[in-house]
Scaffold this motif. Structure first.
Motif, mmCIF file in Angstrom:
data_model
loop_
_atom_site.group_PDB
_atom_site.id
_atom_site.type_symbol
_atom_site.label_atom_id
_atom_site.label_comp_id
_atom_site.label_asym_id
_atom_site.label_seq_id
_atom_site.Cartn_x
_atom_site.Cartn_y
_atom_site.Cartn_z
ATOM 1 N N ALA A 183 8.787 124.460 -9.814
ATOM 2 C CA ALA A 183 10.023 123.715 -9.541
ATOM 3 C C ALA A 183 11.238 124.614 -9.687
ATOM 4 C CB ALA A 183 10.123 122.519 -10.484
ATOM 5 N N TRP A 184 11.196 125.518 -10.680
ATOM 6 C CA TRP A 184 12.318 126.456 -10.881
ATOM 7 C C TRP A 184 12.486 127.361 -9.658
ATOM 8 C CZ3 TRP A 184 13.280 131.688 -11.041
ATOM 9 C CH2 TRP A 184 14.452 132.101 -11.691
ATOM 10 N N TRP A 185 11.396 127.946 -9.199
ATOM 11 C CA TRP A 185 11.448 128.825 -8.037
ATOM 12 C C TRP A 185 11.824 128.046 -6.771
ATOM 13 C CZ3 TRP A 185 11.820 133.867 -7.527
ATOM 14 C CH2 TRP A 185 11.391 134.696 -8.566
ATOM 15 N N PHE A 186 11.264 126.848 -6.644
ATOM 16 C CA PHE A 186 11.587 126.030 -5.473
ATOM 17 C C PHE A 186 13.081 125.747 -5.416
ATOM 18 C CE2 PHE A 186 12.380 121.985 -3.379
ATOM 19 C CZ PHE A 186 11.668 122.116 -2.192
ATOM 20 N N HIS A 187 13.683 125.464 -6.581
ATOM 21 C CA HIS A 187 15.102 125.134 -6.610
ATOM 22 C C HIS A 187 15.962 126.342 -6.239
ATOM 23 C CE1 HIS A 187 18.494 122.595 -7.706
ATOM 24 N NE2 HIS A 187 19.035 123.650 -8.273
ATOM 25 N N ILE A 188 15.668 127.500 -6.804
ATOM 26 C CA ILE A 188 16.523 128.660 -6.529
ATOM 27 C C ILE A 188 16.353 129.134 -5.090
ATOM 28 C CG2 ILE A 188 14.919 130.490 -7.296
ATOM 29 C CD1 ILE A 188 18.737 130.307 -7.963
ATOM 30 N N VAL A 189 15.103 129.116 -4.581
ATOM 31 C CA VAL A 189 14.882 129.482 -3.174
ATOM 32 C C VAL A 189 15.545 128.449 -2.268
ATOM 33 C CG1 VAL A 189 13.137 129.748 -1.369
ATOM 34 C CG2 VAL A 189 12.757 130.772 -3.616
ATOM 35 N N GLY A 190 15.431 127.165 -2.654
ATOM 36 C CA GLY A 190 16.056 126.103 -1.869
ATOM 37 C C GLY A 190 17.565 126.220 -1.820
ATOM 38 N N ILE A 191 18.176 126.572 -2.962
ATOM 39 C CA ILE A 191 19.631 126.745 -3.008
ATOM 40 C C ILE A 191 20.071 127.857 -2.061
ATOM 41 C CG2 ILE A 191 21.489 127.661 -4.471
ATOM 42 C CD1 ILE A 191 21.123 124.785 -5.009
ATOM 43 N N MET A 192 19.365 128.979 -2.083
ATOM 44 C CA MET A 192 19.734 130.106 -1.227
ATOM 45 C C MET A 192 19.520 129.772 0.251
ATOM 46 S SD MET A 192 20.971 132.138 -3.380
ATOM 47 C CE MET A 192 21.377 133.420 -2.188
ATOM 48 N N VAL B 118 23.072 126.436 -11.845
ATOM 49 C CA VAL B 118 22.492 127.504 -11.023
ATOM 50 C C VAL B 118 22.881 128.874 -11.574
ATOM 51 C CG1 VAL B 118 22.428 128.521 -8.702
ATOM 52 C CG2 VAL B 118 22.418 126.038 -8.979
ATOM 53 N N LEU B 119 24.069 128.952 -12.184
ATOM 54 C CA LEU B 119 24.485 130.204 -12.825
ATOM 55 C C LEU B 119 23.471 130.616 -13.888
ATOM 56 C CD1 LEU B 119 26.554 132.453 -13.372
ATOM 57 C CD2 LEU B 119 27.742 130.866 -14.907
ATOM 58 N N GLU B 120 23.000 129.643 -14.664
ATOM 59 C CA GLU B 120 21.979 129.936 -15.665
ATOM 60 C C GLU B 120 20.682 130.379 -14.986
ATOM 61 O OE1 GLU B 120 20.583 127.848 -19.738
ATOM 62 O OE2 GLU B 120 20.127 126.678 -17.923
ATOM 63 N N PHE B 121 20.341 129.752 -13.873
ATOM 64 C CA PHE B 121 19.149 130.144 -13.120
ATOM 65 C C PHE B 121 19.233 131.618 -12.721
ATOM 66 C CE2 PHE B 121 17.073 126.104 -11.292
ATOM 67 C CZ PHE B 121 17.353 125.389 -12.446
ATOM 68 N N VAL B 122 20.402 132.005 -12.222
ATOM 69 C CA VAL B 122 20.588 133.379 -11.739
ATOM 70 C C VAL B 122 20.453 134.376 -12.888
ATOM 71 C CG1 VAL B 122 22.251 134.985 -10.726
ATOM 72 C CG2 VAL B 122 22.006 132.691 -9.771
ATOM 73 N N ILE B 123 21.096 134.066 -14.017
ATOM 74 C CA ILE B 123 21.014 134.976 -15.173
ATOM 75 C C ILE B 123 19.573 135.066 -15.676
ATOM 76 C CG2 ILE B 123 21.759 135.346 -17.562
ATOM 77 C CD1 ILE B 123 24.415 134.021 -16.792
ATOM 78 N N ASP B 124 18.895 133.922 -15.754
ATOM 79 C CA ASP B 124 17.494 133.923 -16.181
ATOM 80 C C ASP B 124 16.632 134.739 -15.237
ATOM 81 O OD1 ASP B 124 17.852 132.415 -18.457
ATOM 82 O OD2 ASP B 124 17.375 130.499 -17.509
#
Length: 436
Positions: free
Chosen positions: A216-225, A84-90
Motif C-alpha cells: 500500500a505504501w509503494w502503491f500510494h507513492i507510485v500513484g501520487i507520482m 507525502v513529505l514523510e513518504f519521500v523522506i522515508d
C-alpha cells in the motif's frame, strides 16, 4: 534490501519528475505562442482576487453542496500531501514514519486529521461519480463531454478514491504490526478511521501484513507520482493553473470591450493625433482579430489549459439555453486542443476558426458575459469569441448581412438605425404635435 529499495524509490521519484518538468515546459511554450498582453498592473487587487477566487473558492459557493464536496477534496489534496513529505523522506533514507518519534502525541492527532480528510475525499469522489454517471447532471452530458472528457473526469475520481483507500489500508496494517511489536513499526496511537479495517487485518499473519503495508505504501507513492504526471495532460491542471489564472484576471468592468491597438493607432494618425511607435516588427504581418490559436493572447491560451470543463459557463449561456450551438466550455476545450496541435507541429493546414469553432457558434454569442461571471476561476471565453468575430468582420467581411448594415449605419449615422443624426429626435416632435 534497504539500499535496493532506496535506489528504486529514487528512480520512481526521478522519472516522473523529469517527465513532469518536460511537460510543463511544453505547456509554457504553447502558452507563450500567444500575443503579448500586459496584466501586471494593480498587484494588490490581483493578489486579493487570487486569494478569494482560487484559494478561497469564493465563486464555487454559488452551488453550496458541490462546493462543499469540492472544498473537502481541495483541502484534502493540500493537507494530505504533507504526509507525502514523510513518504519521500522515508523512501530516501530507508526509514519508516520518520516524524513519529519526534512529534510524540501530536503525530497521532495529525494522522487522525489526515485520515478524516482522506475519508472526506473518498466520500466526495464517490458522490461526484454518482452525479456524473447515475444522476447525470445535464452539464456533464453535453456533446463536447462525450468520449475522452467524460473518461478523464471519471478516471481522476477513481484514482483519488484508490489512493485514499491505499492510505487507510496501509494505516490499518501498520496498527496491527505495531500491536505485534514488529521491529521498525513505531507507535502512532489509535487511528480512528483506519481502525475499522483492523479486525480484517488481524486475520493475516505477520509476513502478509508487512507485504500489505509495504504494498500500500509503494502503491500510494507510485500513484501520487503517476497522478502528478497525468494531471499535466488532464483538465485537472486547474489545480495549479487556477492561481496564476486568477491573478492575471481581467480587472476591467464586465462588458468593457478593449479597443484594438492597431485600429486606435490608425484612427489617431488620421486625426493628426500623436501615436506611439509600433511595437511589432515591420516584417510581422498584422491581423485583425483571431483566426488561429496563436492570434489570441497568452492569457487566453493559459485559460484554455486552466479550464476545469465543469460546464457552469455553458449552463448559464443564454444562447446555449435557447438551443444555439454555442458552448463557451467547448470554445475553451477547442482552443486548448488547437494550441496543443500547433505545439506538436501538426495540423498546419487547419485553423481554430473553421476547423474547430464555426461561425455559427460565435455568431450566437450575445456578449452578455454570463459565461465569464459563472466561471469559478475567472476564465473569459467571451474574449476568444470577440477576437474571432473581429477577424470575420474585419478580415473576411463575413458577418451576416444584417450586421454589416448595422456596422455601416454606426459608421455613417453614429447609431444602428438608418437615418441621419439630425433626425434622431423627430419622434419627440411628432409626440409633441400629437399632444396638441
Amino acid at each position: 534490501m534497504t539500499l535496493i529499495s532506496q535506489i528504486i524509490f529514487v528512480i520512481v521519484l526521478a522519472v516522473p519528475t523529469y517527465l513532469i518538468v518536460k511537460r510543463i515546459r511544453q505547456i509554457r511554450a504553447n502558452i507563450l505562442r500567444g500575443k503579448a498582453l500586459d496584466r501586471n498592473d494593480n498587484s494588490s487587487q490581483r493578489w486579493k482576487t487570487m486569494l478569494l477566487i482560487a484559494f478561497g473558492q469564493k465563486k464555487m459557493f454559488k452551488k453550496p453542496i458541490p462546493a462543499f464536496l469540492h472544498l473537502l477534496i481541495y483541502v484534502g489534496f493540500l493537507v494530505i500531501n504533507l504526509e507525502v513529505l514523510e513518504f519521500v523522506i522515508d523512501g530516501l533514507l530507508g526509514t519508516h514514519r520518520v516524524f513519529a518519534p519526534y512529534l510524540g502525541s501530536f503525530y497521532n492527532v495529525a494522522m487522525n486529521f489526515f485520515e478524516f480528510l482522506a475519508l472526506g475525499v473518498l466520500v466526495s469522489c464517490v458522490i461526484f461519480l454518482i452525479r456524473r454517471n447515475v444522476v447525470k447532471v445535464p452539464r456533464f452530458t453535453m456533446p463536447e463531454m462525450k468520449g475522452w472528457p467524460a473518461m478523464d473526469g471519471n478516471l481522476i475520481l477513481i484514482i483519488e478514491i484508490t489512493l485514499m483507500m491505499a492510505i487507510l489500508k496501509m494505516n490499518a496494517a501498520d496498527q496491527v504490526l505495531q500491536a505485534r511489536e514488529v521491529a521498525g513499526y513505531h507507535e502512532t496511537g489509535k487511528l480512528w478511521i483506519s481502525s475499522a479495517l483492523v479486525p480484517i487485518m488481524e486475520m493475516f499473519d505477520t509476513s502478509l501484513l508487512i507485504l500489505t503495508e509495504r504494498g500500500a505504501w509503494w502503491f500510494h507513492i507510485v500513484g501520487i507520482m503517476a497522478f502528478a504526471l497525468y494531471v499535466t495532460y488532464s483538465k485537472h491542471l486547474h489545480i495549479f493553473l487556477a492561481f496564476p489564472n486568477t491573478y492575471y484576471s481581467n480587472l476591467n468592468p464586465k462588458g468593457k470591450i478593449n479597443n484594438m491597438d492597431a485600429v486606435t493607432t490608425e484612427v489617431k494618425s488620421m486625426l493628426g493625433m500623436p501615436v506611439e511607435a509600433p511595437t511589432a516588427s515591420p516584417d510581422e504581418i498584422g491581423r485583425f482579430g483571431a483566426k488561429d490559436a496563436t492570434d489570441l493572447s497568452w492569457k487566453s491560451l493559459m485559460e484554455s489549459y486552466t479550464c476545469t470543463e465543469c460546464g457552469r459557463c455553458t449552463s448559464e449561456c443564454p444562447a446555449n439555453l435557447t438551443g444555439k450551438t454555442l458552448s463557451p466550455r467547448k470554445i475553451m476545450m477547442d482552443t486548448r486542443d488547437r494550441i496543443e496541435e500547433i505545439g506538436k507541429g501538426e495540423g498546419t493546414e487547419k485553423s481554430l476558426l473553421g476547423d474547430y469553432i464555426t461561425k455559427e457558434e460565435i455568431n450566437a454569442c450575445t456578449s452578455c458575459n454570463a459565461c465569464t461571471e459563472a466561471c469559478p476561476i475567472n476564465i473569459d471565453p467571451l474574449g476568444i469569441i470577440l477576437e474571432m468575430k473581429r477577424y470575420v468582420a474585419m478580415e473576411e467581411s463575413g458577418s451576416p448581412a444584417s450586421w454589416n448594415a448595422m456596422f455601416a449605419n454606426i459608421e455613417t449615422n453614429f447609431a444602428p438605425w438608418k437615418f441621419a443624426p439630425s433626425d434622431r429626435f423627430n419622434w419627440a416632435d411628432d409626440l409633441k404635435n400629437d399632444k396638441k
